[in-house]
Scaffold this active site. Structure first.
Site, mmCIF file in Angstrom:
data_model
loop_
_atom_site.group_PDB
_atom_site.id
_atom_site.type_symbol
_atom_site.label_atom_id
_atom_site.label_comp_id
_atom_site.label_asym_id
_atom_site.label_seq_id
_atom_site.Cartn_x
_atom_site.Cartn_y
_atom_site.Cartn_z
ATOM 1 N N GLY A 158 7.489 -26.488 46.137
ATOM 2 C CA GLY A 158 7.372 -25.066 46.427
ATOM 3 C C GLY A 158 6.702 -24.342 45.282
ATOM 4 O O GLY A 158 6.691 -24.835 44.158
ATOM 5 N N CYS A 164 9.376 -32.616 43.487
ATOM 6 C CA CYS A 164 8.838 -31.530 42.668
ATOM 7 C C CYS A 164 9.824 -30.347 42.594
ATOM 8 O O CYS A 164 10.862 -30.484 41.972
ATOM 9 C CB CYS A 164 7.459 -31.117 43.152
ATOM 10 S SG CYS A 164 6.489 -30.357 41.846
ATOM 11 N N TYR A 165 9.536 -29.229 43.274
ATOM 12 C CA TYR A 165 10.522 -28.139 43.268
ATOM 13 C C TYR A 165 11.875 -28.675 43.725
ATOM 14 O O TYR A 165 12.918 -28.277 43.215
ATOM 15 C CB TYR A 165 10.064 -27.005 44.205
ATOM 16 C CG TYR A 165 10.948 -25.771 44.154
ATOM 17 C CD1 TYR A 165 10.608 -24.684 43.366
ATOM 18 C CD2 TYR A 165 12.136 -25.711 44.908
ATOM 19 C CE1 TYR A 165 11.420 -23.553 43.325
ATOM 20 C CE2 TYR A 165 12.948 -24.585 44.865
ATOM 21 C CZ TYR A 165 12.586 -23.512 44.069
ATOM 22 O OH TYR A 165 13.386 -22.398 44.026
ATOM 23 N N HIS A 198 4.288 -36.040 43.876
ATOM 24 C CA HIS A 198 4.251 -35.879 45.340
ATOM 25 C C HIS A 198 3.917 -37.205 46.045
ATOM 26 O O HIS A 198 2.750 -37.585 46.099
ATOM 27 C CB HIS A 198 3.203 -34.827 45.725
ATOM 28 C CG HIS A 198 3.620 -33.440 45.374
ATOM 29 N ND1 HIS A 198 4.357 -32.658 46.218
ATOM 30 C CD2 HIS A 198 3.420 -32.702 44.248
ATOM 31 C CE1 HIS A 198 4.585 -31.486 45.645
ATOM 32 N NE2 HIS A 198 4.030 -31.489 44.446
ATOM 33 N N GLU A 246 3.960 -37.731 49.162
ATOM 34 C CA GLU A 246 3.426 -37.488 50.509
ATOM 35 C C GLU A 246 1.915 -37.318 50.544
ATOM 36 O O GLU A 246 1.313 -37.371 51.609
ATOM 37 C CB GLU A 246 4.118 -36.260 51.131
ATOM 38 C CG GLU A 246 3.752 -34.902 50.526
ATOM 39 C CD GLU A 246 4.546 -34.531 49.266
ATOM 40 O OE1 GLU A 246 5.043 -35.446 48.586
ATOM 41 O OE2 GLU A 246 4.637 -33.332 48.953
ATOM 42 N N ASP A 275 -3.595 -31.054 75.332
ATOM 43 C CA ASP A 275 -2.188 -30.634 75.314
ATOM 44 C C ASP A 275 -1.690 -30.250 76.704
ATOM 45 O O ASP A 275 -0.649 -30.723 77.156
ATOM 46 C CB ASP A 275 -1.973 -29.450 74.369
ATOM 47 C CG ASP A 275 -2.518 -29.729 72.981
ATOM 48 O OD1 ASP A 275 -2.744 -30.915 72.677
ATOM 49 O OD2 ASP A 275 -2.711 -28.774 72.222
ATOM 50 N N LYS A 314 -0.409 -33.420 66.984
ATOM 51 C CA LYS A 314 -1.544 -33.664 67.882
ATOM 52 C C LYS A 314 -1.781 -35.152 68.166
ATOM 53 O O LYS A 314 -1.983 -35.549 69.302
ATOM 54 C CB LYS A 314 -2.806 -33.059 67.260
ATOM 55 C CG LYS A 314 -3.993 -33.040 68.183
ATOM 56 C CD LYS A 314 -3.948 -31.823 69.051
ATOM 57 C CE LYS A 314 -5.129 -31.752 69.996
ATOM 58 N NZ LYS A 314 -5.086 -30.506 70.769
HETATM 59 N N1 GLN Z 1 6.756 -24.256 40.941
HETATM 60 C C1 GLN Z 1 7.308 -25.488 40.450
HETATM 61 C C2 GLN Z 1 6.537 -25.960 39.214
HETATM 62 O O1 GLN Z 1 5.525 -25.409 38.881
HETATM 63 C C3 GLN Z 1 7.268 -26.570 41.538
HETATM 64 C C4 GLN Z 1 5.873 -26.964 41.925
HETATM 65 C C5 GLN Z 1 5.847 -27.843 43.140
HETATM 66 O O2 GLN Z 1 6.837 -28.030 43.833
HETATM 67 N N2 GLN Z 1 4.656 -28.381 43.452
HETATM 68 O O3 GLN Z 1 6.959 -26.891 38.570
#
Ligand code: GLN
Length: 540
Positions: A70, A97-98, A191, A193, A250, A396
């Site tokens: 986030g 991450c966040y 990340h 993903e 669809d 999709k």
């Molecule tokens: N804002 C948070 C940071 O800068 C998380 C970033 C993120 O989730 N990509 O570390």
């Protein structure tokens, strides 16, 4: 008014039938990719905003939770957090991450702070494997001792929160991966993903299958069976359903679904607004009735639409006029069908897909309206219809798989999406029968060339747009002063983000060869350009 059924309501929503991983979204650009990766692994996954109530979370009976990334900092005032009780559900949790920072912050609100520099891009991760306590490093099962990962953060873990152990590091991040020593709780700073993280999908799989023990059973064959049964029970023995079709993937898949579930008690309606592609109405009629056996009614309203659009040039206004008239046309047909059936129409079919749902539930606050969607949500006010959305949980490409599963031709299933307002929004400026004809032929030529070059399936969407400007050119040694056609083609796999398609110069330069048609070639004066060909069509 149309009564909204909640996500997957009815006897057997997918989350009840399949092992589910629930993603709690903190507003990352990548959140939907986590859901995508899990689906690709055959694991059912849904997303909810991080602010979801405990009851909503429990209702999906997830086998594990993933906290997304986030844009916020966990320690700033007003930053989003999950309810404390989410940590006490006894479910395995993976924070990305966040999400990692949220887990650490929950444990110790001093453990996260601003880093000395933003880390954005590749990093080499050193993984630990704990042979004595394999559950601690289960995320890394089958992986080596290093891997290339993608980082995107400014904050970092400054301390290891109590109860956690380090399971991975980079040179910049000493706590790039952490695991709780006796709960199934993990956090990673990178990340997994995104495709830049090599083999990130293995980590997601290790979490879903290795930690959460999900069975990989999500597939369209099984979902179709369950969903058809769900629809049958929902509609009951006698109820009837009405729905608009466009000839696109669809609505065709949704219609075929209904036909499989309730046969001729489903009524499909195609409103011909006079803005469809070349020969489209005939084609759709044949496909739906002859090939797929669907009960279809075609309403030719082209004259009324074109009449209303006279003199209108503003794109939003066009969309609104078309949307509103569509509703009127559809309503009048629906009422007729309802009367004929003795008032048995109870449901309205809508081909909503999961990206539409994601758009409305993502944790981002209200986003700006780029364009008005051609939405039938507010339809049929006096008929008090309930909404039925069999594709609501699908992406999709899952809809396409489903289409093949239901016996719809590969050609139709692979079709590029075509907007509801059709050719009208590809004509910039006023819509006249003349402009419609030009835009329609240009579209047909462009698509035909793309098909014959074997590029159709590599391109997600291609179209020709007729611009309201004229430019001077030369054709056959004569000065021309003609309108400009723009050709656009994009690639995307999720229809949420896209990139332009790189045509080879050879394709763009392609000569007429005296056959059906040609493309613009500025170097060759005698060349019959696309625009010239369009001109010729006009005179026919
Ligand atoms: N804002 C948070 C940071 O800068 C998380 C970033 C993120 O989730 N990509 O570390």
């Amino acid at each position: 008014p149309v009564e909204k059924l909640s996500v997957g309501s009815g006897p057997e929503p997918p989350a009840a039938a399949f092992d589910t991983i629930l993603i709690l979204d903190f507003g990352s650009q990548y959140t939907h990719l986590i859901t995508r990766r899990l689906r690709d692994l055959g694991i059912y996954s849904e997303m909810l905003p991080c602010t979801a109530k405990l009851e909503e979370i429990k209702a999906l009976q997830p086998k594990g939770l993933i906290f997304s990334g986030g844009p916020y900092s966990v320690y700033e005032a007003g930053a989003p957090h999950v309810e404390d009780a989410v940590f006490d559900l006894g479910l395995p949790i993976l924070g990305i991450c966040y999400g990692l920072q949220e887990i650490a912050y929950h444990q110790d609100d001093k453990s996260v702070g601003a880093g000395t520099h933003r880390e954005y891009g590749h990093a080499t991760l050193n993984l630990q494997h704990n042979e004595d306590r394999p559950e601690l490093t289960r995320l890394f099962d089958g992986l080596g001792s290093t891997m290339e990962v993608w980082m995107s953060h400014g904050d970092k873990l400054q301390d290891l929160p109590a109860g956690f152990e380090v399971i991975a590091k980079t040179t910049n991040a000493p706590f790039a991966g952490i695991a709780h020593s006796d709960k199934l709780m993990y956090g990673i700073q990178f990340h997994p993903e995104v495709t830049h993280t090599k083999n990130g999908i293995a980590i997601i799989k290790n979490f879903a299958v290795g930690v959460c023990k999900c069975k990989s059973e999500w597939n369209m064959t099984k979902f179709a069976k369950i969903e058809i049964q769900r629809i049958r029970e929902l509609v009951g023995e006698k109820g009837e359903v009405i729905g608009a079709v466009s000839g696109g993937v669809d609505s065709t898949v949704a219609a075929k679904f209904m036909h499989e579930a309730i046969g001729d008690r489903f009524h499909a309606v195609l409103v011909d607004n006079g803005l469809l592609r070349l020969n489209e109405a005939e084609q759709v009629h044949k496909t739906l009735t002859v090939d797929l056996g669907i009960n279809l009614r075609v309403q030719d309203a082209s004259a009324r639409f074109l009449d209303l659009l006279k003199g209108v040039t503003e794109p939003e206004q066009k969309r609104k006029i078309i949307g509103n008239q569509f509703i009127r046309e559809f309503e009048s047909v629906a009422k007729e069908i309802d009367e004929k059936s003795g008032g048995k129409i109870e449901y309205l079919l809508q081909g909503t897909l999961y990206p539409d749902v994601i758009e409305s539930i993502s944790f981002k606050g209200p986003s700006q309206t780029i364009k008005t969607h051609h939405n039938v949500g507010g339809l049929l006010k006096d008929m008090k219809l309930k909404l039925i959305e069999p594709l609501r949980e699908l992406f999709k490409d899952e809809v396409r798989k489903m289409g093949r599963e239901l016996g719809i031709s590969a050609e139709l299933v692979g079709r590029h999406p075509f907007p509801g307002p059709g050719i009208a929004i590809r004509i910039l400026g006023e819509i006249t029968p003349e402009q419609t004809r030009i835009a329609r032929h240009a579209d047909s030529i462009f698509i035909e060339e793309i098909r014959s070059a074997g590029l159709y399936d590599q391109i997600a969407q291609a179209y020709a747009a007729l611009l309201p400007v004229k430019a001077v050119g030369v054709a056959g040694d004569k000065r021309t002063y003609e309108q400009v056609i723009a050709l656009r083609a994009v690639e995307t796999s999720d229809f949420m983000t896209c990139d332009w398609f790189e045509f080879e110069a050879k394709f763009l330069r392609k000569q007429d060869e005296g056959k059906s048609h040609s493309h613009v070639d500025v170097d060759n004066k005698d060349q019959r350009s696309l625009a010239n060909r369009v001109e010729a069509e006009k005179k026919h």
